[in-house]
Design an enzyme around this catalytic site. Structure first.
Site, short mmCIF file in Angstrom:
data_model
loop_
_atom_site.label_atom_id
_atom_site.label_comp_id
_atom_site.label_asym_id
_atom_site.label_seq_id
_atom_site.Cartn_x
_atom_site.Cartn_y
_atom_site.Cartn_z
CB SER A 208 -0.96 0.01 1.45
OG SER A 208 -1.90 0.50 1.42
CG ASN A 209 -0.74 5.23 -1.42
OD1 ASN A 209 -0.74 5.43 -0.97
ND2 ASN A 209 -0.67 4.38 -2.29
CE1 TYR A 210 4.62 5.64 5.43
CE2 TYR A 210 5.22 6.02 3.66
CZ TYR A 210 6.00 5.62 4.79
OH TYR A 210 6.94 4.45 4.78
CB ALA A 276 -2.55 7.05 -3.65
#
Ligand code: C5P
Length: 400
Positions: A208-210, A276
């Site tokens: 995943s991402n932030y 995102a």
């Protein structure tokens, strides 16, 4: 009722300025954030200290603070406000507004205000009835100024007639009505994507991402408050939509987000892609937790995810407005322009990780909006709720 609304109160030199103190108290009690600007004459009728105490903010009276030379920007005040109320508005101030005169901070702010200005006239009956005053009031009405009508009754002069400033309760009611009516997205259905996606590796792990979803949720709230029906397709975040106009579609992976978007987009007037989305996902999702196998390295094979924005860009019709985000670390504008074209966006919101306070996790953002024709609008660092308003404004222009 006025929660989160930013109201600038302009006070001019009339005896009814004392009633404005009560008005400010009512606005603050209703949840508004209030700032006040006073003309020189107003200070003779009510003390800036009273107004500062009730508004819980410093009062602006001059262009400069005479003590330290600090500049009070009429432009900033004018942009800050969601509504500018001038109460009391004397015949003099009304005349000056009608003629574009800007010889004090209060008047200059009228010229720079991006919000509606509501005027509460207050004067003696003969001044009120005077043809030139009536003409000036008519000029303001034609220019879209809002009015809290002067009332009939006993006047400070001892005479009786029309010219009393509207009671604070009546002005409050007009303000509440105005915000309830400010529904410029009513009848519009808008799709928004927000948050990260999670791409499963096995039942307990993911890529995943932030992204926190704060920007997308702020846009959703802003549009919903202004009457839009919002479909918020969101990856896993810690946020919950508050407004009842927001229909939340919770998804986890990019593929799920893609499915939801392709299903909803054709029924929407616009879409803003702020999620995102993970560009790649593991080729194989292990059905059971992957165990350590004693080898020094492990390889995860990733395959491309669907590009949701590009897919919607292909099915977008002429009547739909389509926008996206670009988070760039280098060659920001050139990359944003490329993305704008490849995804068929009408505009793209560019935020750079180089700017402090902008991007993932922050409550603030600093954006530039790049349009199809290459025009770019740059904005200051501001809270994401305010950034959402700038984006909404762009969207509104294009929807028109
Ligand atoms: O190409 P890039 O991922 O940088 O483009 C960013 C824009 O495209 C954002 O608006 C993002 O929400 C959208 N996007 C998407 N689906 C993807 C990748 C990005 O909708 N798979």
């Amino acid at each position: 009722m006025l929660n989160g609304k930013k109201i600038l109160v302009g006070i001019t030199g009339g005896i009814s300025a004392y009633k404005t103190a009560s008005l400010i108290r009512l606005l603050v009690k209703a949840g508004a954030e209030v700032k006040a600007v006073m003309s020189g004459a107003a200070k003779e009728f009510v003390s800036p200290l009273t107004i500062a105490t009730l508004s819980k903010n410093p009062v602006y009276t001059d262009f400069f603070n005479p003590e330290n030379g600090e500049w009070h920007s009429h432009v900033k005040l004018g942009i800050w406000a969601d509504l500018y109320i001038i109460a009391p508005a004397t015949a003099n101030t009304i005349a000056k507004i009608a003629h574009g005169i800007a010889d004090n901070l209060l008047l200059t702010t009228v010229l720079s205000a991006r919000c509606k200005v509501m005027v509460a006239p207050a004067m003696d009956l003969d001044m009120y009835q005077n043809a030139v005053t009536q003409q000036n009031i008519a000029t303001l009405r034609n220019r879209g100024f809002l009015f809290s009508e002067a009332q009939e009754g006993e006047l400070a002069s001892g005479l009786s007639g029309k010219g009393r400033m509207a009671e604070p309760e009546d002005i409050l009611q007009n303000v509440e009505q105005y915000f309830a009516q400010n529904q410029d997205f009513k009848g519009r259905k808008i799709l928004i994507t927000a948050g990260p996606t999670r791409e499963k590796i096995d039942p307990v792990r993911f890529v995943s991402n932030y992204s926190t979803g704060k920007m997308g949720y702020a846009i959703a709230e802003c549009l919903a408050e202004r009457g839009a029906e919002v479909i918020l397709v969101s990856g896993p975040v810690d946020l919950k939509p508050r407004h009842s106009n927001i229909n939340l579609v919770s998804v986890e992976s990019a593929k799920e987000m893609y499915q939801a978007c392709v299903e909803h987009f054709p029924k929407c007037h616009a879409a803003i892609m702020s999620a995102a989305v993970a560009d790649y996902a593991p080729k194989i999702i292990a059905p059971k937790k992957i165990k350590k196998n004693g080898e020094s390295e492990m390889t995860l094979t990733l395959v491309p995810n669907p590009d949701i924005a590009a897919a919607l860009g292909k099915i977008k019709t002429e009547n739909q407005v389509f926008a996206g985000f670009a988070l760039e670390t280098e060659n920001e504008f050139a990359n944003a322009q490329k993305k704008l074209e490849s995804k068929n966006f009408d505009f793209i919101v560019l935020n750079s990780l180089k700017d402090r306070g902008a991007g993932f996790g922050y409550d603030t953002n600093k954006i530039s909006i790049v349009f199809r024709n290459g025009n770019t609008e740059n904005f200051d660092l501001k809270p994401k709720t305010e950034v959402a308003k700038d984006i909404a404004q762009c969207l509104l222009q294009l929807l028109k």
